[in-house]
Design a protein around this motif. Sequence first.
Motif, PDB file in Angstrom:
ATOM      1  N   ALA A  55      26.552 -62.448   7.471  1.00  0.00           N
ATOM      2  CA  ALA A  55      26.007 -63.730   7.941  1.00  0.00           C
ATOM      3  C   ALA A  55      24.561 -63.575   8.379  1.00  0.00           C
ATOM      4  N   CYS A  56      24.256 -62.459   9.036  1.00  0.00           N
ATOM      5  CA  CYS A  56      22.881 -62.204   9.479  1.00  0.00           C
ATOM      6  C   CYS A  56      21.943 -62.099   8.280  1.00  0.00           C
ATOM      7  N   LEU A  57      22.392 -61.433   7.226  1.00  0.00           N
ATOM      8  CA  LEU A  57      21.585 -61.314   6.009  1.00  0.00           C
ATOM      9  C   LEU A  57      21.384 -62.674   5.355  1.00  0.00           C
ATOM     10  N   MET A  58      22.434 -63.496   5.338  1.00  0.00           N
ATOM     11  CA  MET A  58      22.316 -64.851   4.782  1.00  0.00           C
ATOM     12  C   MET A  58      21.303 -65.669   5.580  1.00  0.00           C
ATOM     13  N   GLN A  59      21.368 -65.521   6.904  1.00  0.00           N
ATOM     14  CA  GLN A  59      20.455 -66.270   7.774  1.00  0.00           C
ATOM     15  C   GLN A  59      19.003 -65.904   7.495  1.00  0.00           C
ATOM     16  N   ALA A  60      18.764 -64.611   7.258  1.00  0.00           N
ATOM     17  CA  ALA A  60      17.391 -64.128   7.091  1.00  0.00           C
ATOM     18  C   ALA A  60      16.878 -64.295   5.667  1.00  0.00           C
ATOM     19  N   CYS A  61      17.743 -64.120   4.675  1.00  0.00           N
ATOM     20  CA  CYS A  61      17.277 -64.026   3.279  1.00  0.00           C
ATOM     21  C   CYS A  61      17.959 -65.001   2.336  1.00  0.00           C
ATOM     22  N   GLY A  62      18.766 -65.930   2.852  1.00  0.00           N
ATOM     23  CA  GLY A  62      19.523 -66.779   1.937  1.00  0.00           C
ATOM     24  C   GLY A  62      20.459 -65.910   1.114  1.00  0.00           C
ATOM     25  N   SER A  63      20.571 -66.214  -0.175  1.00  0.00           N
ATOM     26  CA  SER A  63      21.435 -65.404  -1.046  1.00  0.00           C
ATOM     27  C   SER A  63      20.621 -64.439  -1.900  1.00  0.00           C
ATOM     28  N   GLU A  64      19.319 -64.301  -1.584  1.00  0.00           N
ATOM     29  CA  GLU A  64      18.441 -63.468  -2.414  1.00  0.00           C
ATOM     30  C   GLU A  64      18.807 -61.984  -2.387  1.00  0.00           C
ATOM     31  N   TRP A  65      19.519 -61.542  -1.365  1.00  0.00           N
ATOM     32  CA  TRP A  65      19.895 -60.129  -1.273  1.00  0.00           C
ATOM     33  C   TRP A  65      21.096 -59.794  -2.157  1.00  0.00           C
ATOM     34  N   ILE A  66      21.731 -60.833  -2.717  1.00  0.00           N
ATOM     35  CA  ILE A  66      22.882 -60.621  -3.600  1.00  0.00           C
ATOM     36  C   ILE A  66      22.383 -60.652  -5.040  1.00  0.00           C
ATOM     37  N   PRO A  67      22.589 -59.586  -5.806  1.00  0.00           N
ATOM     38  CA  PRO A  67      22.042 -59.554  -7.170  1.00  0.00           C
ATOM     39  C   PRO A  67      22.733 -60.560  -8.086  1.00  0.00           C
ATOM     40  N   ALA A  68      21.981 -61.071  -9.061  1.00  0.00           N
ATOM     41  CA  ALA A  68      22.555 -61.974 -10.049  1.00  0.00           C
ATOM     42  C   ALA A  68      23.510 -61.189 -10.945  1.00  0.00           C
ATOM     43  N   GLY A  69      24.401 -61.910 -11.617  1.00  0.00           N
ATOM     44  CA  GLY A  69      25.335 -61.248 -12.521  1.00  0.00           C
ATOM     45  C   GLY A  69      26.754 -61.307 -12.000  1.00  0.00           C
ATOM     46  N   LYS A  83      34.680 -66.261  18.819  1.00  0.00           N
ATOM     47  CA  LYS A  83      33.714 -67.338  18.544  1.00  0.00           C
ATOM     48  C   LYS A  83      32.541 -66.829  17.719  1.00  0.00           C
ATOM     49  N   GLU A  84      32.074 -65.618  18.053  1.00  0.00           N
ATOM     50  CA  GLU A  84      30.953 -65.051  17.306  1.00  0.00           C
ATOM     51  C   GLU A  84      31.318 -64.834  15.842  1.00  0.00           C
ATOM     52  N   VAL A  85      32.545 -64.375  15.613  1.00  0.00           N
ATOM     53  CA  VAL A  85      32.979 -64.112  14.239  1.00  0.00           C
ATOM     54  C   VAL A  85      33.089 -65.413  13.455  1.00  0.00           C
ATOM     55  N   VAL A  86      33.706 -66.433  14.050  1.00  0.00           N
ATOM     56  CA  VAL A  86      33.868 -67.710  13.346  1.00  0.00           C
ATOM     57  C   VAL A  86      32.505 -68.358  13.114  1.00  0.00           C
ATOM     58  N   THR A  87      31.594 -68.230  14.078  1.00  0.00           N
ATOM     59  CA  THR A  87      30.238 -68.759  13.885  1.00  0.00           C
ATOM     60  C   THR A  87      29.561 -68.071  12.706  1.00  0.00           C
ATOM     61  N   ALA A  88      29.754 -66.751  12.583  1.00  0.00           N
ATOM     62  CA  ALA A  88      29.219 -66.020  11.426  1.00  0.00           C
ATOM     63  C   ALA A  88      29.842 -66.550  10.133  1.00  0.00           C
ATOM     64  N   CYS A  89      31.130 -66.827  10.168  1.00  0.00           N
ATOM     65  CA  CYS A  89      31.811 -67.389   8.993  1.00  0.00           C
ATOM     66  C   CYS A  89      31.223 -68.750   8.625  1.00  0.00           C
ATOM     67  N   TYR A  90      30.840 -69.533   9.620  1.00  0.00           N
ATOM     68  CA  TYR A  90      30.205 -70.836   9.341  1.00  0.00           C
ATOM     69  C   TYR A  90      28.919 -70.648   8.529  1.00  0.00           C
ATOM     70  N   VAL A  91      28.138 -69.610   8.880  1.00  0.00           N
ATOM     71  CA  VAL A  91      26.895 -69.345   8.141  1.00  0.00           C
ATOM     72  C   VAL A  91      27.209 -69.031   6.680  1.00  0.00           C
ATOM     73  N   LEU A  92      28.235 -68.210   6.465  1.00  0.00           N
ATOM     74  CA  LEU A  92      28.624 -67.845   5.101  1.00  0.00           C
ATOM     75  C   LEU A  92      29.129 -69.062   4.332  1.00  0.00           C
ATOM     76  N   ILE A  93      29.889 -69.928   4.999  1.00  0.00           N
ATOM     77  CA  ILE A  93      30.404 -71.129   4.337  1.00  0.00           C
ATOM     78  C   ILE A  93      29.264 -72.081   3.988  1.00  0.00           C
ATOM     79  N   GLU A  94      28.292 -72.205   4.891  1.00  0.00           N
ATOM     80  CA  GLU A  94      27.151 -73.080   4.601  1.00  0.00           C
ATOM     81  C   GLU A  94      26.391 -72.586   3.367  1.00  0.00           C
ATOM     82  N   MET A  95      26.245 -71.259   3.252  1.00  0.00           N
ATOM     83  CA  MET A  95      25.615 -70.709   2.051  1.00  0.00           C
ATOM     84  C   MET A  95      26.489 -70.995   0.831  1.00  0.00           C
TER      85      MET A  95
END
Length: 711
Positions: A270-284, A318-330
């Motif tokens: 979630a922290c990586l998504m917050q900082a970089c969007g999905s750009e850190w995940i390679p295409a393919g 709460k911290e874990v579910v909040t992190a999950c919210y970030v992943l779901i938003e992405m």
Amino acid sequence: PTYPAMASEPGDRNSTLKRCLGVLRDARNDSEQFAALLLVTKAVRAGEVDAKTRRQIFDAIGFTFPNRLLTSRQPPAGCPEDTFRALGLTLLACFCTDPELAGHSQIVNKIPTFNDILVSPCNPDSTSMIDDVYQCLSAVMATARGPRELVTKGTVSALCQAYVNCSYGSDRALTLLLGLLAIAEVKCWQRDAPHLLAVLSKLSDDFLKTEDMTKFELCEVLPHFIPLSPPLTQDSQGCECLHRLYKGLANILGSKLSQSQRDPALKLAACLMQACGSEWIPAGSAGSKFLALLVNLACVEVRLTLEEPNPLEVEGKKEVVTACYVLIEMGIQECLREEKPLLEEVQKMQLMRIMEEAFGAVIFYLRQVKQEELQDPFIFASVRILGAWMAEETSSLKQEICELLPFLVHYATKLFKEGSPAASLLQPGLVSTQGSGLPQDALRFLLPGFCHLTAEDKPRDILISEGAPALLCEYFLHQWEVLTSEPRSLTPLTSTEMSLQTVCGIFLNLVVTAPDIIRQDKTFSSLMDMLLKFLPLLLPQEDHLVLAANIATLGLMMARILASSAVLQGTQSAKEFFGAAIRFLSQAHTAQADPGSDGLAAAVSPAYTSAWADVRELWFLGMQALASCVPLFPWLPQAVLQARWLESLSELLTRVAPASVDFELIAAFQGVLVELARASKPCRDVILSHHGGEWANLYGMAALEQCLSEQ
């Protein structure tokens, strides 16, 4: 003099110290003073010193003697080279256990010395010096201005080097770095990005290679070294770190994990998504499977947690579910992405179905919330993620969302009017509070969903009955004040401006679908008054054109309904508003060279070009509304004449090739021209004197031709 032997028990040690201090005071030369000081220092090293004794030591020797020791380069005969420095550091470390002394300028100005010792080669005899330095730095950091002093005096760089080089005490260097980043992340990255990147590089390398529980401990440490700015994706070393983190997380999340192992991994993702969007995940294929797995795991975690009777009693949940919210938003964003999508269509459909189930759990949870829980930051995070879903997915869970609307309006109202610490959030950065997203601004995240819902009968009726129009009017005024207080700049669209545009969209829906509410609710009279004042202030600023288009069109649409209100009866503010609206509408088109011929073609004006995709529909709606206003306000044709719009429009239509003016544009011009010609003889005369009959015929404006031919 005769020196007392060192005692072993604390009580005896304090009495020994007092005797040593007496000897120190009575010393007749440096040699005697040094010998006494050596005993004092040994006593300090041997164990804890109580506050009273520590103060006595300080009163006896002050900072002068430790300062001399630190700068002396001549050790006593037969002693190691750093003997004096080591003694000086021990005394300073002792003084630093007193918070008042730790913040003293004499300690603060030693920070460069402490840094130098950390980055110097350490021999086995120097470890006590390093321990003392870390004690001093920790004490300084605990003071009010300590973190700022450490950052500006280069301690971040020194700590990074100590950690990367695996120097003695490197674990303490990492602890101090975590503390400084927690307090002053932006400043740390601004000053020492290369050194912090080196630490991240080592951490990410360890994270990828280690195969024991250290991997999961690093999941807790790594988020502190992932900056929101500058983006890691802009730097080759940063990109390498991100790739290692991706591979490490893929290894973890593809394995069977316990809850205590999965939770930190989800928070890191979630922290990586917050900082970089999905750009850190390679295409393919591998990247798309990983992203789908992440969102899937997040949805499962949300459902398993929020569908429980007492879902959040477990510490850290709460911290874990909040992190999950970030992943779901992405996940929502990626499912909607059309250009270079990471996900395949089948994956998108599967994820939308899984996310719908997760949002069912979020709604179920929010319906259980008690009044006394409304200040909980987790409620804010839950409302925010639901707002993201409502903004994009308008067909699913409609009944459940309608039933929750009274709560959402009540919650947004309470936070907006009372203020709230709600977004001091659980995880640093997990819910953005950038721009106007003030802690109490839950409404900002609900506006896009409300805009969709006000286009439908049932949810619109609920929103109206719950007092949403009055709330939105107050919010509109507040956001306007925020916007006008910001220094004018060509920065990207702020959340404040976006919120104002979305509120205009909601009000436009109400104007079109519920005009009776506009007439009956006094809220809209207040809103009309605001719009009359705001547009003339806004329109000269080209960088706010989309907002100006929203306000102009909304104001014109409302003026048709509220034509009898006093504020529109030829008042100065009404004339200024309509003058500004006419400028907005009249300056949208121009004649320019037609690349396909030697002639001229009608085109969108250069000032409007970049925003035209967002402005176009509003411009046509504004033209219709202006045409409707002409017969309602006898003074309005005169405003058109003063703006010399008729002359410039005649010139445009005379100069350009008729084929370059599309039918929709011709219809919009004709609608306004007909009403002006009918309502005002001076307007009709100007049109005729500028060959209006000829170009009306040329462009097929039959209604205008007929109107001009009538006596």
